[in-house]
Scaffold this active site. Sequence first.
Site, PDB file in Angstrom:
ATOM      1  N   LYS A  38      39.869  46.197  43.490  1.00 58.75           N
ATOM      2  CA  LYS A  38      38.422  46.247  43.242  1.00 58.75           C
ATOM      3  C   LYS A  38      37.648  45.343  44.200  1.00 58.75           C
ATOM      4  CE  LYS A  38      38.255  42.787  39.544  1.00 58.75           C
ATOM      5  NZ  LYS A  38      37.379  41.788  40.178  1.00 58.75           N
ATOM      6  N   THR A  39      38.198  44.183  44.548  1.00 49.42           N
ATOM      7  CA  THR A  39      37.490  43.282  45.465  1.00 49.42           C
ATOM      8  C   THR A  39      37.331  43.929  46.831  1.00 49.42           C
ATOM      9  OG1 THR A  39      38.450  41.398  44.286  1.00 49.42           O
ATOM     10  CG2 THR A  39      37.462  40.943  46.430  1.00 49.42           C
ATOM     11  N   ASP A 224      30.469  42.350  39.520  1.00 49.62           N
ATOM     12  CA  ASP A 224      31.924  42.350  39.331  1.00 49.62           C
ATOM     13  C   ASP A 224      32.239  41.977  37.877  1.00 49.62           C
ATOM     14  OD1 ASP A 224      34.593  42.481  39.921  1.00 49.62           O
ATOM     15  OD2 ASP A 224      34.678  40.586  41.018  1.00 49.62           O
ATOM     16  N   GLU A 225      33.403  42.374  37.402  1.00 54.52           N
ATOM     17  CA  GLU A 225      33.873  42.014  36.045  1.00 54.52           C
ATOM     18  C   GLU A 225      32.818  42.336  34.978  1.00 54.52           C
ATOM     19  OE1 GLU A 225      36.887  41.280  35.752  1.00 54.52           O
ATOM     20  OE2 GLU A 225      37.604  39.980  37.356  1.00 54.52           O
ATOM     21  N   GLN A 261      40.505  45.042  30.138  1.00 54.64           N
ATOM     22  CA  GLN A 261      40.692  43.616  30.414  1.00 54.64           C
ATOM     23  C   GLN A 261      39.543  42.775  29.838  1.00 54.64           C
ATOM     24  OE1 GLN A 261      42.509  42.572  34.382  1.00 54.64           O
ATOM     25  NE2 GLN A 261      41.984  44.696  34.839  1.00 54.64           N
ATOM     26  N   ARG A 621      49.857  40.768  35.150  1.00 51.95           N
ATOM     27  CA  ARG A 621      49.817  39.659  36.112  1.00 51.95           C
ATOM     28  C   ARG A 621      51.085  39.632  36.957  1.00 51.95           C
ATOM     29  NH1 ARG A 621      45.244  39.798  36.608  1.00 51.95           N
ATOM     30  NH2 ARG A 621      45.432  41.553  35.201  1.00 51.95           N
TER      31      ARG A 621
END
Length: 744
Positions: A38-39, A224-225, A261, A621
């Site tokens: 995503k970044t 973002d997020e 998430q 993770r």
Amino acid sequence: MSAKSFKSLIDGLNPQQQAAVIHEGSPLLVVAGAGSGKTRVLTRRIAYLLGERGVNPYEVLAITFTNKAAAEMKERVADLVGDRAKAMWVSTFHSACVRILRQEASKIGYSNSFTIYDSSDSLRLITLVMKDMNLDIKRYAPRAVAGLISQAKNELQGPADFVQSADNQFNEIVAEVFAHYQKRLASANAMDFDDLIGRTVEILQRYPESRQRYRSRFRHVLVDEYQDTNHAQYMLIKELVGTEGEGIPLAELCVVGDADQSIYAFRGANIRNILQFEADYPSAKILLLEQNYRSTQNILTAANAVISNNEGRKAKNLWSESGSGSKITGYVAESEHDEADHIVSEIGRLRKESLSQPGDTAIFYRTNAQSRVFEEVFLRSAIPYKVVGGVRFYERKEVKDFLAYLRVLVNSEDEISLRRIINTPKRGIGDRALDTVDLFAKDSGISFWSALNRAAEVPSIPTRSIAAINDFVHLITSLTFLVEAKTRPSIIAQAVLEQSGLLHELEKSDDLQDESRVENLQELVSVAVEYEEGEVEEGEEISLLDFLENVSLVADSDQIPEGEDHGGVVTLMTLHTAKGLEFPTVFLTGMEEGIFPHSRTLGDPKEIEEERRLAYVGLTRARTRLFISRSEYRSSWGAPTYNPASRFLAEIPDDVIEWNERAPAPSRASILKTSHFTPAPRATGRKASSTMVLNVGDRVSHDTFGLGSVIAVIGEGDRAEATINFGSLGEKRLLLRYAPVEKL
């Protein structure tokens, strides 16, 4: 942008990522699964806006949740499009709001030099308010009151709104404290962290000209997020972007997030914001990023299977081209001590077989208390480790004392900071004397600082207390001239350390802990130097106010070390802290009902779904190796508690996990034997110049104030002060050790 450079922007992106980069027009929701790049999509999209679509950098507002993520994003875009990226606003919600408020605060009765209170400052002020209201703080815990006030602010509720929704006596008391607390904040020219967003929303809603100014500036808003936004943050975005059907062109909105998430409901994050995006913006386009670039397929299959048990989510299925990889390893321990011993043994085995190093390894647990047993076994085994989430740098007492001095220098009305430092180090100014000054301030209708300046007028205050208060006022006034003279923050910091006595008190101590406290204070001078040497936003100058703003906005997650850069140190952390990180090897521990999912969530389906999302975060993770463990019993209040296996274990398909038989006590020969990692010492900041000797009548030149004449000199050595008349600028009392003065 040339065809070649455009091709380089979308080169290496999968079709869904490419579509997200080049999408134009309608609002865009990018549902980005864990590890789906995503970044990369966000940074390429910004570069595409600036290059291919001719968007001006100052028209772009990109919001992230941590300063670290913002810095990384800006750096990545600069690599793609060059220095033009510097004109963009790439920042956290709080930083963006501070920039708006520094321009607009006067509309709501604040000066633009307002102080930012962190959670502990807020708690101190709330405690003071409660004492003034004669409330029993043992019966009504200030921390609980502060939590409810923060929740209300996250919902954009003020004291009046809270009063209306109060449904019990405790909430009615909170409402009253809330009202007094807001008045005290305003009189101190201070805002707490929650106010930064709430007050910005208030200005945008109440003042159409302000709203229009920022809407016409920010034509492209990227967030973002998005799944972690609370109601106040959601409304901020809505006010900046606009609403369909208003008749005003919307800013082009692109939000990136993953409802799977969303694990911060306890902080006010509202999963509805992402699940209802299409309802908010009917013309929105939704793109799913499902290809994972982090984990093996076995790990992803487990994560997909677990999260699929949550209802009302957008279906997505993470997949990887990197192959199945090793199966997940499951272990049933007899007790939490057996679990810790087994994990230490596995870390040693992986290292011996050159499969994984300690620095590649993270141990996750549901609650902080679970770290103790791991710490004990690591200490016993001489394995270096780091617990993420202990007392962080900016939360240490000596650092907060030091920062309080600096904050008083830019805002003498900041009562909380004043009270913190007035007797730190000890000056013989007791609580009774301060209470008397406080009463005098209230009776006279003046601020606490003004009352301190008039200590001699305060009735029934001892002479020695008056003398001590006068010395303190003199110290602060002298140091304040350094700020007025635009002295560099690192020099001001050094002056505060030396002149206040903070450094001397710790240096003369024989306590070993005080030695590390001195290092922490030195480190803060280094932070100031780093700030001065770093990039300053366009149009802004280096100042103590700006430095304090930078320090205030450091988010907790910015203290988290990178996954690969631990110098061989195993990382221990809670699952909440783990979000956004990745490690080659992960141990997911305590997988028992009542532990994970947590006991307080067991009766609530919504809470269980949040716990399941937390499990999904933990599973995703891991890059290469994932170990999952549970204990048959663990100690609780000194007695064994038997917990059944976590429901999340039953949701993992049998074909991706192998369960080990309980291992014997680990062989100490197989355990890693290394010394603890010690970071290299940091530089401790610049030294101030040596003290100049001046006499009455001398003519001098000052960098900021210009030409002047010395009319008085007091003190000697490091404490020498000169009062200098600078004509139209008046008299200034300068500490000569730090003043940029030249004798003519």
